[in-house]
Every structure is written in structure tokens, then in C-alpha cells.
Design a protein around this motif. Structure first.
Motif, PDB file in Angstrom:
ATOM      1  N   ALA A  70       0.777  -1.175  -0.060  1.00 43.23           N
ATOM      2  CA  ALA A  70       0.166   0.079  -0.038  1.00 43.23           C
ATOM      3  C   ALA A  70       0.761   1.336   0.024  1.00 43.23           C
ATOM      4  CB  ALA A  70      -0.961   0.008   1.082  1.00 43.23           C
ATOM      5  N   PHE A  71       1.974   1.342   0.718  1.00 41.23           N
ATOM      6  CA  PHE A  71       2.782   2.352   0.685  1.00 41.23           C
ATOM      7  C   PHE A  71       3.451   2.570  -0.578  1.00 41.23           C
ATOM      8  CE2 PHE A  71       3.850   1.867   5.574  1.00 41.23           C
ATOM      9  CZ  PHE A  71       2.524   2.434   6.081  1.00 41.23           C
ATOM     10  N   TYR A  72       3.938   1.534  -1.302  1.00 44.23           N
ATOM     11  CA  TYR A  72       4.476   1.598  -2.495  1.00 44.23           C
ATOM     12  C   TYR A  72       3.498   2.232  -3.400  1.00 44.23           C
ATOM     13  CZ  TYR A  72       6.754   0.508  -7.091  1.00 44.23           C
ATOM     14  OH  TYR A  72       7.159   0.716  -8.282  1.00 44.23           O
ATOM     15  N   GLY A  73       2.198   1.684  -3.474  1.00 42.00           N
ATOM     16  CA  GLY A  73       1.135   2.149  -4.471  1.00 42.00           C
ATOM     17  C   GLY A  73       0.276   3.420  -4.104  1.00 42.00           C
ATOM     18  N   ALA A  74       0.823   3.945  -3.037  1.00 39.46           N
ATOM     19  CA  ALA A  74       0.069   5.087  -2.566  1.00 39.46           C
ATOM     20  C   ALA A  74       0.309   6.464  -3.704  1.00 39.46           C
ATOM     21  CB  ALA A  74       0.432   5.913  -1.202  1.00 39.46           C
ATOM     22  N   PRO A  86      10.489   8.941   1.617  1.00 40.28           N
ATOM     23  CA  PRO A  86      11.924   8.838   1.871  1.00 40.28           C
ATOM     24  C   PRO A  86      12.625   7.366   1.822  1.00 40.28           C
ATOM     25  CG  PRO A  86      10.717  10.125   3.642  1.00 40.28           C
ATOM     26  CD  PRO A  86       9.767   9.418   2.782  1.00 40.28           C
ATOM     27  N   VAL A  87      13.708   7.273   0.951  1.00 43.37           N
ATOM     28  CA  VAL A  87      14.147   5.855   0.840  1.00 43.37           C
ATOM     29  C   VAL A  87      14.468   5.177   2.435  1.00 43.37           C
ATOM     30  CG1 VAL A  87      16.097   4.460  -0.183  1.00 43.37           C
ATOM     31  CG2 VAL A  87      15.013   6.181  -1.506  1.00 43.37           C
ATOM     32  N   ILE A  88      15.156   6.100   3.121  1.00 41.89           N
ATOM     33  CA  ILE A  88      15.212   5.344   4.332  1.00 41.89           C
ATOM     34  C   ILE A  88      14.350   4.758   5.100  1.00 41.89           C
ATOM     35  CG2 ILE A  88      16.707   5.638   6.752  1.00 41.89           C
ATOM     36  CD1 ILE A  88      18.584   7.349   4.954  1.00 41.89           C
ATOM     37  N   ALA A  89      13.153   5.480   5.120  1.00 46.13           N
ATOM     38  CA  ALA A  89      11.901   5.171   5.608  1.00 46.13           C
ATOM     39  C   ALA A  89      11.449   4.176   5.118  1.00 46.13           C
ATOM     40  CB  ALA A  89      10.883   6.291   5.571  1.00 46.13           C
ATOM     41  N   ALA A 145       4.109   8.127   7.716  1.00 44.29           N
ATOM     42  CA  ALA A 145       3.061   8.797   8.085  1.00 44.29           C
ATOM     43  C   ALA A 145       3.167  10.253   8.123  1.00 44.29           C
ATOM     44  CB  ALA A 145       2.660   8.877   9.663  1.00 44.29           C
ATOM     45  N   TYR A 146       4.476  10.508   8.434  1.00 43.58           N
ATOM     46  CA  TYR A 146       4.754  12.247   8.297  1.00 43.58           C
ATOM     47  C   TYR A 146       4.696  12.705   6.840  1.00 43.58           C
ATOM     48  CZ  TYR A 146       7.607  16.450   8.123  1.00 43.58           C
ATOM     49  OH  TYR A 146       8.073  17.670   7.868  1.00 43.58           O
ATOM     50  N   ALA A 147       5.379  11.764   5.945  1.00 45.50           N
ATOM     51  CA  ALA A 147       5.351  12.067   4.381  1.00 45.50           C
ATOM     52  C   ALA A 147       4.097  12.028   3.729  1.00 45.50           C
ATOM     53  CB  ALA A 147       6.422  11.013   3.708  1.00 45.50           C
ATOM     54  N   HIS A 207       2.599  15.625   2.375  1.00 46.77           N
ATOM     55  CA  HIS A 207       2.020  15.406   1.089  1.00 46.77           C
ATOM     56  C   HIS A 207       0.532  15.892   0.812  1.00 46.77           C
ATOM     57  CE1 HIS A 207       1.455  13.569  -3.092  1.00 46.77           C
ATOM     58  NE2 HIS A 207       0.123  13.101  -2.796  1.00 46.77           N
ATOM     59  N   ALA A 208      -0.254  15.448   1.866  1.00 44.14           N
ATOM     60  CA  ALA A 208      -1.771  15.888   1.835  1.00 44.14           C
ATOM     61  C   ALA A 208      -1.479  17.439   2.140  1.00 44.14           C
ATOM     62  CB  ALA A 208      -2.353  15.091   2.868  1.00 44.14           C
ATOM     63  N   ILE A 209      -1.126  17.720   3.010  1.00 40.15           N
ATOM     64  CA  ILE A 209      -1.253  19.397   3.071  1.00 40.15           C
ATOM     65  C   ILE A 209      -0.608  20.388   1.984  1.00 40.15           C
ATOM     66  CG2 ILE A 209       0.043  21.190   4.459  1.00 40.15           C
ATOM     67  CD1 ILE A 209       0.218  19.341   7.029  1.00 40.15           C
ATOM     68  N   LYS A 210       0.395  19.550   1.346  1.00 39.18           N
ATOM     69  CA  LYS A 210       0.802  20.545  -0.048  1.00 39.18           C
ATOM     70  C   LYS A 210      -0.422  20.477  -0.935  1.00 39.18           C
ATOM     71  CE  LYS A 210       5.607  19.710   0.357  1.00 39.18           C
ATOM     72  NZ  LYS A 210       7.188  19.065  -0.150  1.00 39.18           N
ATOM     73  N   ARG A 211      -1.237  19.318  -1.115  1.00 42.55           N
ATOM     74  CA  ARG A 211      -1.964  19.102  -2.147  1.00 42.55           C
ATOM     75  C   ARG A 211      -3.465  20.013  -1.644  1.00 42.55           C
ATOM     76  NH1 ARG A 211      -1.818  16.232  -6.685  1.00 42.55           N
ATOM     77  NH2 ARG A 211      -3.673  15.136  -6.409  1.00 42.55           N
TER      78      ARG A 211
END
Length: 132
Positions: A59-63, A68-71, A120-122, A126-130
């Protein structure tokens, strides 16, 4: 971000493996397997956790959000190592009393928590920017 798919594939493989172990332990008694799986209920916990972690990774991949890669690495590694805590505990009746497994559990939970919170932060950013 592809590491999320690799982590999901690892969790799916473990999911099927635990399903077979439980099937053999429960319905097709094989003495070697029965000795191996000493805590059936904990194995069920591992099985469910592998399924959830596989779904999270996919799901995270397909979102559609650049993560972030490290996350992603933290989620992939922690997402596999967390259910493995239960898998190991299902094989070892003294699991919770051993310092090495306590350290493994703490490290696993820390890594996965960092990854999940970072994603979750990312998502929130993303949502706030949109919305703006």
C-alpha cells in the motif's frame, strides 16, 4: 521505494511458510514439526502480522507519494523482523526470558516505528501540500 515490494514479498513468503507450518502442526501431525512449533497461538500472531506488513508495504508503495528511501528501508526491515519476533517465540518457549531476543525485539520495534512514523509524516506533508 522498491524495497517496500521486496519487503512485502518476504512477508508473503513467510506468510505461506507459517500457514504450512500451522497446517502440518494442527491437521497433519508430524512429530518433527510438532516438536518444532511449541506455541501455536503465537505462530498465528506471526502469520497475521506477516499479512499486515505485506499489505502495508504494498500500500505504501502504491500510494503514489514519493517516500524517503530510508523510511522505506525501515518499514521493509522492521515489517519483516517484527512478525519474526512471534515466529521465533513460537519455536522457543523461553523466548521472552532471553536477553538476546529482548534486544532483537526492541531493535525491531524501533526500526519499524521509525519507518512507519516517517511515512506517516511524508503522507501528512503530501496531503497538506495538495490542500494548499
Amino acid at each position: 521505494m522498491e524495497v517496500l515490494l521486496i519487503g512485502s514479498a518476504a512477508c508473503l513468503t513467510a506468510l505461506i511458510t507459517t500457514a504450512w507450518l500451522m497446517t502440518l502442526a494442527k491437521w497433519f501431525p508430524i512429530e518433527a514439526v510438532d516438536r518444532f512449533v511449541v506455541d501455536y497461538k503465537t505462530m498465528i500472531r506471526a502469520h497475521i502480522d506477516y499479512a499486515l506488513m505485506a499489505l502495508f508495504g504494498a500500500a505504501f508503495y502504491g500510494a503514489g507519494v514519493d517516500l524517503p528511501v530510508i523510511a522505506c528501508w525501515c518499514v521493509a526491515v522492521g515489517g519483516f523482523s517484527n512478525p519474526t519476533v512471534f515466529t521465533i517465540a513460537a519455536f522457543d518457549p523461553n523466548f521472552w526470558n532471553k536477553k538476546i531476543w529482548r534486544a532483537y525485539t526492541a531493535l525491531s520495534f524501533t526500526v519499524s516505528s521509525v519507518g512507519f512514523l516517517w511515512i506517516a509524516y511524508a503522507f501528512a506533508v503530501h496531503a497538506i501540500k495538495r490542500l494548499a
